[in-house]
Write a protein that holds these residues in place. Structure first.
Motif, PDB file in Angstrom:
ATOM      1  N   ASN A   1      51.766  38.905  38.420  1.00 47.19           N
ATOM      2  CA  ASN A   1      50.472  39.012  37.983  1.00 47.19           C
ATOM      3  C   ASN A   1      49.124  38.958  39.060  1.00 47.19           C
ATOM      4  OD1 ASN A   1      51.414  38.465  35.256  1.00 47.19           O
ATOM      5  ND2 ASN A   1      50.343  36.484  35.097  1.00 47.19           N
ATOM      6  N   TRP A   2      49.534  38.629  40.046  1.00 45.71           N
ATOM      7  CA  TRP A   2      48.275  38.974  41.116  1.00 45.71           C
ATOM      8  C   TRP A   2      48.338  40.342  41.606  1.00 45.71           C
ATOM      9  CZ3 TRP A   2      44.292  37.149  42.312  1.00 45.71           C
ATOM     10  CH2 TRP A   2      43.718  35.934  42.324  1.00 45.71           C
ATOM     11  N   GLN A   3      49.601  40.660  41.751  1.00 47.05           N
ATOM     12  CA  GLN A   3      49.703  42.265  42.264  1.00 47.05           C
ATOM     13  C   GLN A   3      49.085  43.061  41.245  1.00 47.05           C
ATOM     14  OE1 GLN A   3      51.466  43.192  45.345  1.00 47.05           O
ATOM     15  NE2 GLN A   3      49.687  44.783  44.846  1.00 47.05           N
ATOM     16  N   SER A   4      49.359  42.943  39.912  1.00 49.39           N
ATOM     17  CA  SER A   4      48.801  43.530  38.860  1.00 49.39           C
ATOM     18  C   SER A   4      47.420  43.644  38.694  1.00 49.39           C
ATOM     19  CB  SER A   4      49.421  43.150  37.567  1.00 49.39           C
ATOM     20  OG  SER A   4      49.057  43.847  36.382  1.00 49.39           O
ATOM     21  N   TRP A   5      46.773  42.443  38.931  1.00 51.04           N
ATOM     22  CA  TRP A   5      45.291  42.507  38.785  1.00 51.04           C
ATOM     23  C   TRP A   5      44.620  42.781  40.045  1.00 51.04           C
ATOM     24  CZ3 TRP A   5      41.000  40.725  41.073  1.00 51.04           C
ATOM     25  CH2 TRP A   5      39.904  40.529  40.285  1.00 51.04           C
ATOM     26  N   LEU A   6      45.282  42.704  41.102  1.00 48.77           N
ATOM     27  CA  LEU A   6      44.382  42.976  42.416  1.00 48.77           C
ATOM     28  C   LEU A   6      44.624  44.650  42.439  1.00 48.77           C
ATOM     29  CD1 LEU A   6      45.804  40.494  45.036  1.00 48.77           C
ATOM     30  CD2 LEU A   6      43.229  40.982  44.458  1.00 48.77           C
ATOM     31  N   ASP A   7      45.813  45.385  42.177  1.00 43.24           N
ATOM     32  CA  ASP A   7      45.847  46.862  42.138  1.00 43.24           C
ATOM     33  C   ASP A   7      45.017  47.401  40.977  1.00 43.24           C
ATOM     34  OD1 ASP A   7      47.908  46.706  44.117  1.00 43.24           O
ATOM     35  OD2 ASP A   7      49.470  46.774  42.498  1.00 43.24           O
ATOM     36  N   PHE A   8      44.747  46.752  39.807  1.00 43.91           N
ATOM     37  CA  PHE A   8      43.718  47.192  38.820  1.00 43.91           C
ATOM     38  C   PHE A   8      42.393  47.041  39.403  1.00 43.91           C
ATOM     39  CE2 PHE A   8      41.178  46.483  34.928  1.00 43.91           C
ATOM     40  CZ  PHE A   8      41.852  47.784  34.199  1.00 43.91           C
ATOM     41  N   ALA A   9      42.145  46.061  40.240  1.00 43.67           N
ATOM     42  CA  ALA A   9      40.822  45.807  40.807  1.00 43.67           C
ATOM     43  C   ALA A   9      40.548  46.725  41.930  1.00 43.67           C
ATOM     44  CB  ALA A   9      40.681  44.377  40.808  1.00 43.67           C
ATOM     45  N   GLY A  10      41.317  47.544  42.462  1.00 43.64           N
ATOM     46  CA  GLY A  10      41.290  48.224  43.597  1.00 43.64           C
ATOM     47  C   GLY A  10      41.445  47.496  44.806  1.00 43.64           C
TER      48      GLY A  10
ATOM     49  N   GLY B   1      41.202  22.715  42.973  1.00 41.16           N
ATOM     50  CA  GLY B   1      40.487  23.148  44.152  1.00 41.16           C
ATOM     51  C   GLY B   1      41.643  23.640  45.192  1.00 41.16           C
ATOM     52  N   LEU B   2      42.708  23.886  44.843  1.00 43.45           N
ATOM     53  CA  LEU B   2      43.820  24.449  45.867  1.00 43.45           C
ATOM     54  C   LEU B   2      43.481  25.955  46.039  1.00 43.45           C
ATOM     55  CD1 LEU B   2      46.958  22.709  44.955  1.00 43.45           C
ATOM     56  CD2 LEU B   2      45.454  22.265  47.037  1.00 43.45           C
ATOM     57  N   GLY B   3      42.671  26.692  45.445  1.00 42.39           N
ATOM     58  CA  GLY B   3      42.755  28.055  45.590  1.00 42.39           C
ATOM     59  C   GLY B   3      42.244  28.828  44.204  1.00 42.39           C
ATOM     60  N   PHE B   4      42.598  30.269  44.259  1.00 42.59           N
ATOM     61  CA  PHE B   4      42.285  30.844  42.961  1.00 42.59           C
ATOM     62  C   PHE B   4      43.731  31.123  42.240  1.00 42.59           C
ATOM     63  CE2 PHE B   4      38.033  32.401  43.816  1.00 42.59           C
ATOM     64  CZ  PHE B   4      37.552  32.865  42.846  1.00 42.59           C
ATOM     65  N   ALA B   5      43.723  30.913  40.881  1.00 45.95           N
ATOM     66  CA  ALA B   5      44.953  31.199  40.259  1.00 45.95           C
ATOM     67  C   ALA B   5      44.468  32.600  39.311  1.00 45.95           C
ATOM     68  CB  ALA B   5      45.602  30.303  39.379  1.00 45.95           C
ATOM     69  N   VAL B   6      45.510  33.450  38.898  1.00 44.43           N
ATOM     70  CA  VAL B   6      45.049  34.369  38.069  1.00 44.43           C
ATOM     71  C   VAL B   6      45.800  34.192  36.451  1.00 44.43           C
ATOM     72  CG1 VAL B   6      47.277  35.941  38.738  1.00 44.43           C
ATOM     73  CG2 VAL B   6      45.107  37.140  37.270  1.00 44.43           C
ATOM     74  N   ALA B   7      44.740  34.010  35.814  1.00 43.90           N
ATOM     75  CA  ALA B   7      45.309  33.428  34.563  1.00 43.90           C
ATOM     76  C   ALA B   7      44.961  34.147  33.090  1.00 43.90           C
ATOM     77  CB  ALA B   7      44.538  31.997  34.275  1.00 43.90           C
TER      78      ALA B   7
END
Length: 313
Positions: free
Chosen positions: A206-215, A241-247
């Motif tokens: 999910n993270w790789q997918s979103w980050l790639d999509f966002a450039g 508060g531990l960080g960012f999750a992609v949800a």
């Protein structure tokens, strides 16, 4: 050959169990007899029927074509016997709805809404199981499953509830600790390099997918990461508060509206996969199933319309 009218009901139960497990030892454990006794019961029934039910290969067995047909009919007959017995003793299952749901879908979307269904249909008794596994309806107790996928579930009725729409989220407190009073409209995907990224073993891409999509694919290798065994735990960690999750946006909408979480990015990454209401065609006419389907599809449509309005805004 003994008369078929003398077929023992226990033998049919043993054969059904062996067919379900594809294993005489497991069938024996379920029926509290030895694997040898299972084999003897099967052989006796095969002699009466004059055809082979199983192809044997060590402990593992498989059904012959004739066995497939026979066991299917035996299973239906056994289910009718159980249903008749329960009805005769006042234990009818017509009002009991058994559903299997993915854990994160259950906790983040279904459970907050389920009291509405209970108030609307108080006579329907819910039995909810959470699992990442899918089940064979022919051998499980479930009436309905909520499954994630592309909608192709062979020989089953499948209705889309909503598709996945990924967005990064973090606690409002953490956001201001790292980026101060920076306006949300000025935040860019590259800013994620200043945060820890929270990953899930059940949603590894999910993270790789979103980050790639966002450039901003390089961010994944420029920041710290924490890994969790489920999406649900990564979402809880984001709230802590531990960080960012992609949800999935539908899961986090209420927390975002209540300002418990921040979703700062205008990049919307819809997925082709989604969550589906799945059941065998033959169970659709049942009142408990049809009412639950009507209710959950209406709730999902409301969720989708709210998300569309917020994204459009």
């Amino acid at each position: 050959m003994r008369l078929l009218s003398q077929v023992n009901l226990n033998s049919l139960k043993i054969v059904e169990s062996a067919a379900r497990h594809r294993n005489f030892t497991r069938a024996g454990e379920e029926q509290f007899i030895t694997a040898s006794a299972v084999s003897q019961r099967v052989k006796s029934l095969e002699d009466q029927l004059r055809f082979k039910i199983f192809l044997r290969g060590g402990n593992a067995v498989s059904l012959t074509p004739e066995g497939e047909t026979y066991v299917s009919r035996v299973r239906e007959a056994l289910e009718r016997i159980v249903a008749a017995s329960m009805e005769a003793t006042g234990q009818s299952q017509e009002h009991v709805l058994k559903i299997s749901v993915l854990p994160t879908f259950a906790a983040r979307w279904l459970f907050p809404r389920l009291p509405l269904f209970q108030r609307q249909y108080p006579d329907i008794e819910m039995r909810v199981s959470t699992s990442y596994a899918t089940h064979e309806f022919s051998t499980s107790e479930f009436d309905v499953e909520i499954r994630y996928g592309d909608g192709r579930f062979p020989e089953l009725s499948a209705d889309l509830l909503f598709k996945e729409d990924l967005t990064p989220v973090c606690s409002r407190k953490l956001f201001h600790e790292i980026l101060g009073d920076k306006p949300l409209s000025k935040v860019k995907p590259e800013d994620l390099r200043h945060f820890t990224l929270l990953h899930s073993d059940t949603c590894t891409q999910n993270w790789q997918s979103w980050l790639d999509f966002a450039g901003a694919g390089s961010v994944l290798h420029e920041t710290k990461s924490i890994y969790f065994d489920s999406c649900l735990m990564s979402y809880e960690a984001a709230g802590a508060g531990l960080g960012f999750a992609v949800a999935n946006r539908a899961y986090m909408a209420s927390d975002i509206r209540a300002e418990r979480l921040v979703a700062p990015f205008a990049v919307h990454h819809p997925n082709t996969a989604g969550w589906y209401f799945v059941c065998p065609d033959k169970t659709l006419p049942a009142r408990k199933v049809s009412l639950f389907k009507q209710w959950i599809t209406a709730e999902a449509a409301l969720t989708q319309s709210q998300l569309d309005a917020e994204i459009g805004g």
